[in-house]
Write a protein that holds these residues in place. Structure first.
Motif, PDB file in Angstrom:
ATOM      1  N   ASN A 177     122.895 -52.719   5.615  1.00  0.00           N
ATOM      2  CA  ASN A 177     122.473 -51.713   4.645  1.00  0.00           C
ATOM      3  C   ASN A 177     121.077 -51.974   4.103  1.00  0.00           C
ATOM      4  O   ASN A 177     120.671 -53.121   3.892  1.00  0.00           O
ATOM      5  N   HIS A 178     120.368 -50.897   3.877  1.00  0.00           N
ATOM      6  CA  HIS A 178     119.117 -50.923   3.134  1.00  0.00           C
ATOM      7  C   HIS A 178     119.499 -50.780   1.667  1.00  0.00           C
ATOM      8  O   HIS A 178     120.403 -49.992   1.367  1.00  0.00           O
ATOM      9  N   PRO A 179     118.959 -51.508   0.714  1.00  0.00           N
ATOM     10  CA  PRO A 179     117.779 -52.362   0.790  1.00  0.00           C
ATOM     11  C   PRO A 179     118.074 -53.845   1.016  1.00  0.00           C
ATOM     12  O   PRO A 179     117.159 -54.660   0.915  1.00  0.00           O
ATOM     13  N   SER A 180     119.314 -54.217   1.348  1.00  0.00           N
ATOM     14  CA  SER A 180     119.575 -55.634   1.657  1.00  0.00           C
ATOM     15  C   SER A 180     118.693 -56.086   2.817  1.00  0.00           C
ATOM     16  O   SER A 180     118.251 -57.224   2.863  1.00  0.00           O
ATOM     17  N   PHE A 181     118.448 -55.176   3.755  1.00  0.00           N
ATOM     18  CA  PHE A 181     117.494 -55.395   4.838  1.00  0.00           C
ATOM     19  C   PHE A 181     116.452 -54.291   4.755  1.00  0.00           C
ATOM     20  O   PHE A 181     116.781 -53.145   4.446  1.00  0.00           O
ATOM     21  N   THR A 182     115.202 -54.671   5.015  1.00  0.00           N
ATOM     22  CA  THR A 182     114.117 -53.686   4.872  1.00  0.00           C
ATOM     23  C   THR A 182     113.300 -53.504   6.151  1.00  0.00           C
ATOM     24  O   THR A 182     112.354 -52.726   6.161  1.00  0.00           O
ATOM     25  N   ASP A 183     113.667 -54.216   7.219  1.00  0.00           N
ATOM     26  CA  ASP A 183     112.929 -54.067   8.479  1.00  0.00           C
ATOM     27  C   ASP A 183     113.757 -53.237   9.451  1.00  0.00           C
ATOM     28  O   ASP A 183     114.982 -53.314   9.470  1.00  0.00           O
ATOM     29  N   THR A 184     113.079 -52.445  10.270  1.00  0.00           N
ATOM     30  CA  THR A 184     113.777 -51.522  11.159  1.00  0.00           C
ATOM     31  C   THR A 184     114.661 -52.239  12.175  1.00  0.00           C
ATOM     32  O   THR A 184     115.723 -51.720  12.530  1.00  0.00           O
ATOM     33  N   ASN A 185     114.272 -53.415  12.650  1.00  0.00           N
ATOM     34  CA  ASN A 185     115.084 -54.093  13.664  1.00  0.00           C
ATOM     35  C   ASN A 185     116.448 -54.509  13.114  1.00  0.00           C
ATOM     36  O   ASN A 185     117.476 -54.288  13.744  1.00  0.00           O
ATOM     37  N   ASN A 186     116.467 -55.118  11.934  1.00  0.00           N
ATOM     38  CA  ASN A 186     117.737 -55.555  11.371  1.00  0.00           C
ATOM     39  C   ASN A 186     118.529 -54.430  10.723  1.00  0.00           C
ATOM     40  O   ASN A 186     119.673 -54.621  10.326  1.00  0.00           O
ATOM     41  N   LEU A 187     117.930 -53.245  10.664  1.00  0.00           N
ATOM     42  CA  LEU A 187     118.651 -52.043  10.237  1.00  0.00           C
ATOM     43  C   LEU A 187     119.164 -51.255  11.439  1.00  0.00           C
ATOM     44  O   LEU A 187     119.669 -50.142  11.292  1.00  0.00           O
ATOM     45  N   SER A 188     119.043 -51.842  12.636  1.00  0.00           N
ATOM     46  CA  SER A 188     119.552 -51.179  13.839  1.00  0.00           C
ATOM     47  C   SER A 188     121.041 -50.875  13.698  1.00  0.00           C
ATOM     48  O   SER A 188     121.811 -51.706  13.203  1.00  0.00           O
ATOM     49  N   ALA A 189     121.425 -49.700  14.147  1.00  0.00           N
ATOM     50  CA  ALA A 189     122.850 -49.352  14.244  1.00  0.00           C
ATOM     51  C   ALA A 189     123.349 -49.904  15.575  1.00  0.00           C
ATOM     52  O   ALA A 189     122.730 -49.684  16.613  1.00  0.00           O
ATOM     53  N   VAL A 190     124.445 -50.628  15.521  1.00  0.00           N
ATOM     54  CA  VAL A 190     125.035 -51.200  16.725  1.00  0.00           C
ATOM     55  C   VAL A 190     126.217 -50.324  17.122  1.00  0.00           C
ATOM     56  O   VAL A 190     127.121 -50.086  16.318  1.00  0.00           O
TER      57      VAL A 190
END
Length: 196
Positions: free
Chosen positions: A133-146
Motif C-alpha cells: 500500500n501507498h504511502p507505506s511504499f512510495t516507489d513504483t517498483n515496490n507498489l507493483s501489483a502481483v
C-alpha cells in the motif's frame, strides 16, 4: 486456453485467452524496435474486447502500448494497485515527467475509479492480486501489483518490478506466501545489456 507472452523489449505484456474465449491482458508495453503494439496485434487476431487489463507496474514500459490498445479494443475492467490514486501517480512522475502511456493510464484510472460491476470470471482461469500500500511504499517498483494466475491447474506469477523490500513485506501475508509456495512458473523479464 492460451497464454501469449510478447517481446516488448524492456517492458511487459501477456495475453491470456480462456476456454470460453474471454481475454485477460497483463501489462501493455510495446516494442519500438519491431513496431509491435498490443492493440494492433489484438485487432489483427479479430479480438475487439478485453474482459480485463491488469497493470503490474506504474512505469511507462508496462503501459507504453496503452494508447494503441484503447484505440483498437474495448477494455471492460481494470485491475491494479488501487492504493495509488491518479493524482498520486502523477505526483510520483513529476521529476521525470509522465509518458504518454502513464498519462493515458491516469485517465483510465479516473474512469474505472468506482467499479460498478464485479470483476470478470473466466472458465478455466483463476487469479488473485496482491500489492503493497501507498504511502507505506512510495516507489513504483515496490507498489507493483502481483498477479497469481492459475490456468488449468498450472500456477503462474506475474510480479511486475517488485524489489526486495516489497517482496519481504508481502511475504508477511500468509495468503501471499502460500501462493508463492504453490507457483509453478515465475514470469519475469530479464534485461541483458551486452556490448560487442
Amino acid at each position: 486456453m492460451e497464454l501469449n507472452i510478447f517481446d516488448v523489449a524492456h517492458g511487459a505484456c501477456a495475453l491470456l485467452t480462456s476456454a470460453d474465449g474471454k481475454h485477460f491482458m497483463i501489462d501493455c508495453g510495446h516494442n519500438a524496435d519491431t513496431n509491435w503494439r498490443p492493440g494492433t496485434f489484438l485487432r489483427s487476431k479479430g479480438i475487439s474486447k478485453l474482459e480485463m487489463l491488469g497493470i503490474t507496474n506504474y512505469d511507462e514500459d508496462h503501459v507504453s502500448g496503452l494508447p494503441n490498445l484503447l484505440d483498437n479494443v474495448e477494455v471492460k475492467s481494470l485491475s491494479r494497485n488501487t492504493s495509488v490514486s491518479p493524482e498520486t501517480l502523477l505526483k510520483m512522475k513529476e521529476e521525470h515527467g509522465a509518458g504518454f502511456g502513464i498519462q493515458t493510464l491516469v485517465k483510465m484510472m479516473r474512469r474505472y475509479n468506482t467499479p460498478s460491476n464485479p470483476p470478470p470470471s473466466f472458465s478455466n482461469i483463476q487469479y488473485k492480486r496482491f500489492y503493497n500500500n501507498h504511502p507505506s511504499f512510495t516507489d513504483t517498483n515496490n507498489l507493483s501489483a502481483v498477479f497469481f494466475v492459475t490456468i488449468d491447474g498450472v500456477n503462474f506469477i506475474f510480479s511486475g518490478d517488485l524489489e526486495s523490500a516489497g517482496w519481504e513485506n508481502l511475504l508477511k501475508n500468509p495468503n501471499f506466501s502460500a501462493a508463492v509456495k504453490n507457483t509453478h512458473v515465475f514470469v519475469a523479464r530479464v534485461i541483458v545489456n551486452c556490448c560487442v
